[in-house]
Scaffold this motif. Structure first.
Motif, PDB file in Angstrom:
ATOM      1  N   ALA A 228       0.707  -1.133  -0.024  1.00  0.00           N
ATOM      2  CA  ALA A 228       0.171   0.048   0.026  1.00  0.00           C
ATOM      3  C   ALA A 228       0.773   1.265   0.047  1.00  0.00           C
ATOM      4  O   ALA A 228       0.538   2.230  -0.027  1.00  0.00           O
ATOM      5  CB  ALA A 228      -0.915   0.185   1.303  1.00  0.00           C
ATOM      6  N   ASP A 229       2.168   1.013  -0.113  1.00  0.00           N
ATOM      7  CA  ASP A 229       3.037   2.357  -0.080  1.00  0.00           C
ATOM      8  C   ASP A 229       4.137   2.050  -1.209  1.00  0.00           C
ATOM      9  O   ASP A 229       4.491   0.848  -1.858  1.00  0.00           O
ATOM     10  CB  ASP A 229       3.610   2.623   1.000  1.00  0.00           C
ATOM     11  N   ASP A 230       4.407   3.226  -1.944  1.00  0.00           N
ATOM     12  CA  ASP A 230       5.166   3.210  -3.349  1.00  0.00           C
ATOM     13  C   ASP A 230       6.614   2.380  -2.999  1.00  0.00           C
ATOM     14  O   ASP A 230       6.938   1.945  -3.918  1.00  0.00           O
ATOM     15  CB  ASP A 230       5.434   4.462  -3.918  1.00  0.00           C
ATOM     16  N   GLU A 231       6.917   2.875  -1.875  1.00  0.00           N
ATOM     17  CA  GLU A 231       8.518   2.325  -1.530  1.00  0.00           C
ATOM     18  C   GLU A 231       8.315   0.778  -1.559  1.00  0.00           C
ATOM     19  O   GLU A 231       9.257  -0.002  -2.101  1.00  0.00           O
ATOM     20  CB  GLU A 231       9.057   2.934  -0.272  1.00  0.00           C
ATOM     21  N   THR A 232       7.209   0.229  -0.777  1.00  0.00           N
ATOM     22  CA  THR A 232       7.633  -1.381  -0.801  1.00  0.00           C
ATOM     23  C   THR A 232       7.078  -1.908  -2.210  1.00  0.00           C
ATOM     24  O   THR A 232       7.604  -2.894  -2.735  1.00  0.00           O
ATOM     25  CB  THR A 232       6.506  -1.790   0.448  1.00  0.00           C
ATOM     26  N   ALA A 279      -1.405  -3.614   6.804  1.00  0.00           N
ATOM     27  CA  ALA A 279      -3.049  -3.710   6.801  1.00  0.00           C
ATOM     28  C   ALA A 279      -3.604  -2.505   7.187  1.00  0.00           C
ATOM     29  O   ALA A 279      -4.498  -1.937   6.189  1.00  0.00           O
ATOM     30  CB  ALA A 279      -3.272  -4.561   7.962  1.00  0.00           C
ATOM     31  N   GLU A 280      -2.885  -1.583   7.904  1.00  0.00           N
ATOM     32  CA  GLU A 280      -3.656  -0.081   8.138  1.00  0.00           C
ATOM     33  C   GLU A 280      -3.506   0.731   6.810  1.00  0.00           C
ATOM     34  O   GLU A 280      -4.210   1.486   6.611  1.00  0.00           O
ATOM     35  CB  GLU A 280      -3.061   0.474   9.455  1.00  0.00           C
ATOM     36  N   ALA A 281      -2.229   0.482   6.200  1.00  0.00           N
ATOM     37  CA  ALA A 281      -2.031   1.357   5.119  1.00  0.00           C
ATOM     38  C   ALA A 281      -3.066   0.876   3.924  1.00  0.00           C
ATOM     39  O   ALA A 281      -3.423   1.605   2.957  1.00  0.00           O
ATOM     40  CB  ALA A 281      -0.556   1.142   4.506  1.00  0.00           C
ATOM     41  N   LEU A 282      -3.267  -0.449   3.940  1.00  0.00           N
ATOM     42  CA  LEU A 282      -4.253  -1.020   2.732  1.00  0.00           C
ATOM     43  C   LEU A 282      -5.406  -0.459   3.224  1.00  0.00           C
ATOM     44  O   LEU A 282      -6.357   0.008   2.058  1.00  0.00           O
ATOM     45  CB  LEU A 282      -4.334  -2.358   2.908  1.00  0.00           C
ATOM     46  N   GLY A 291     -14.338  -2.845  -4.286  1.00  0.00           N
ATOM     47  CA  GLY A 291     -13.577  -4.006  -4.648  1.00  0.00           C
ATOM     48  C   GLY A 291     -13.322  -4.779  -3.469  1.00  0.00           C
ATOM     49  O   GLY A 291     -13.863  -4.664  -2.280  1.00  0.00           O
ATOM     50  N   HIS A 292     -12.801  -5.833  -3.239  1.00  0.00           N
ATOM     51  CA  HIS A 292     -12.470  -6.690  -2.194  1.00  0.00           C
ATOM     52  C   HIS A 292     -10.698  -7.179  -2.344  1.00  0.00           C
ATOM     53  O   HIS A 292     -10.231  -7.110  -3.278  1.00  0.00           O
ATOM     54  CB  HIS A 292     -13.242  -7.691  -2.086  1.00  0.00           C
ATOM     55  N   VAL A 293     -10.366  -7.377  -1.131  1.00  0.00           N
ATOM     56  CA  VAL A 293      -8.974  -8.221  -1.319  1.00  0.00           C
ATOM     57  C   VAL A 293      -8.846  -9.468  -0.948  1.00  0.00           C
ATOM     58  O   VAL A 293      -9.745 -10.122  -0.142  1.00  0.00           O
ATOM     59  CB  VAL A 293      -8.238  -7.513   0.237  1.00  0.00           C
ATOM     60  N   ASN A 294      -8.142 -10.060  -1.855  1.00  0.00           N
ATOM     61  CA  ASN A 294      -7.864 -11.417  -1.801  1.00  0.00           C
ATOM     62  C   ASN A 294      -6.283 -11.660  -1.194  1.00  0.00           C
ATOM     63  O   ASN A 294      -5.583 -11.277  -1.924  1.00  0.00           O
ATOM     64  CB  ASN A 294      -7.908 -12.037  -3.318  1.00  0.00           C
ATOM     65  N   LEU A 295      -6.235 -12.189  -0.112  1.00  0.00           N
ATOM     66  CA  LEU A 295      -4.885 -12.705   0.463  1.00  0.00           C
ATOM     67  C   LEU A 295      -4.470 -13.778  -0.159  1.00  0.00           C
ATOM     68  O   LEU A 295      -5.072 -14.940  -0.107  1.00  0.00           O
ATOM     69  CB  LEU A 295      -5.221 -12.798   1.917  1.00  0.00           C
ATOM     70  N   ILE A 296      -2.867 -13.701  -0.479  1.00  0.00           N
ATOM     71  CA  ILE A 296      -2.479 -15.088  -0.884  1.00  0.00           C
ATOM     72  C   ILE A 296      -1.125 -15.131  -0.078  1.00  0.00           C
ATOM     73  O   ILE A 296      -0.050 -14.413  -0.277  1.00  0.00           O
ATOM     74  CB  ILE A 296      -1.739 -14.783  -2.402  1.00  0.00           C
TER      75      ILE A 296
END
Ligand code: SF4
Length: 360
Positions: A228-232, A279-282, A291-296
């Motif tokens: 959720a951040d550009d650096e990562t 998680a908080e950034a997301l 939308g929804h998030v699919n965790l893998i």
């Protein structure tokens, strides 16, 4: 006269060829159905078109089935195929079966769209090798056709019900051929797979996300978000350096405005990024987005140095998203015993057979 790849041809293309060859118009539909519905792998199987006509047609149309180099079966029923293309290149394809009690079974094929990939995501074996070439529509569709044919030897009624464009390659960097393959798979007189049963996955090619919304608003879209951040995200998904998160999220908003469809945001979790801050950034990033998030949880891939997070970390991560109002699903782990992660089988096979792995 020009020759064409038979599996890339629409019924209309075949009508044109029949007309040029002076053959009856109905031959086009017959041929289309043999190729698309019966998934024939040779001209000799086409029994209701006479030898002379078949010969004429084969002078203009090339039928090039994929060669099955290797097939692996997982204990959970997932099958992974290594296919060789006509020019010797290798691609992977996965079949996932989901048995249902109440409705018909779901048979999902995950297709490749390129040989190799230029994007170079940190957790992906395909990306390690760079891009070699794009697949044609016939080669993309051919993966579904040949798997159908192989499984029908055991189950004559077998039909692929869903297709996900999540195998080797970035589908939106092979846009024209992917769209053509989707349209062919959707043909009522062919495989007849509903648009809403197909999902294109992207690492975030912004112009083509918007183009896709305009060209085909029915097919599903999955975005490999992963951070959720550009650096990562620059580190995990290098496409982010070209189209940073602000541009990507703007494109996603435009996509949902045009299509009214929710986007699946894929988030690969490693031991490193499955933490509360991410998680908080997301939650902040996706607030208000349809939308929804699919965790893998990542499949371990040799050479990437990434590790799968433990179950407790995963649960805490999912809980933090849900607490922030984000809808979450978990991708079922499938085929982990057969290296089902994209690119692993091809890489292992080439190393084992002393083929050079280079970037073109
Ligand atoms: S995850 Fe997809 S986009 Fe990223 S390198 Fe692998 S094949 Fe390419």
């Amino acid at each position: 006269m020009d020759t064409y790849d038979l599996r890339s041809c629409t019924e209309e293309d075949l009508r044109q060829v029949c007309q040029e060859l002076g053959l009856k118009r109905f031959r086009a539909l017959q041929l289309f159905q043999w190729v698309q519905q019966k998934a024939v792998r040779s001209w000799s199987e086409i029994s209701n078109i006479g030898k002379e006509d078949r010969l004429a047609l084969s002078s203009r149309l090339q039928l090039q089935p994929l060669e099955r180099v290797k097939e692996q079966r997982s204990v959970d029923g997932t099958r992974k195929y290594l296919f060789r293309l006509a020019d010797g290149e290798l691609i992977e394809c996965v079949l996932m079966d989901y048995a249902r009690e109440q409705s018909r079974d779901r048979h999902t094929v995950c297709v490749s769209t390129q040989v190799g990939c230029a994007v170079g995501c940190a957790f992906c074996a395909t990306g390690m090798e760079g891009l070699r070439r794009n697949l044609t529509a016939g080669e993309i569709l051919g993966q579904v056709l040949d798997i159908t044919r192989f499984i029908r030897q055991e189950d004559p009624d077998f039909q692929v019900t869903n297709v996900v464009f999540m195998g080797m390659g970035e589908p939106l960097l092979n846009y024209e051929q992917v769209l053509r393959a989707i349209s062919l798979m959707n043909q009522e007189r062919g495989l007849n797979i509903g648009m809403r049963r197909m999902t294109v996955s992207t690492s975030g090619v912004v112009p083509q996300i918007i183009q896709l919304a305009r060209d085909n608003s029915q097919v599903g879209l999955a975005v490999s978000l992963h951070a959720a951040d550009d650096e990562t995200r620059n580190r995990l998904v290098p496409m982010n350096r070209r189209y940073p998160l602000a541009q990507l999220m703007e494109a996603c908003r435009e996509y949902t405005t045009i299509t009214r469809r929710r986007i699946t945001f894929e988030v690969a979790l490693t031991a490193d990024n499955a933490n509360r801050e991410q998680a908080e950034a997301l939650v902040r990033l996706l607030k208000g987005q349809l939308g929804h998030v699919n965790l893998i949880p990542v499949n371990p891939v040799a050479g990437t140095g990434l590790e799968r997070p433990d179950l407790e970390k995963l649960k805490r991560f999912a809980h933090s998203l849900e607490a922030g109002g984000i809808s979450v699903s978990w991708r079922e782990e499938r085929g982990t015993d057969i290296n089902a992660a994209c690119g692993q089988l091809r890489r292992q096979w080439r190393v084992g057979n002393n083929e050079s792995i280079g970037t073109i």
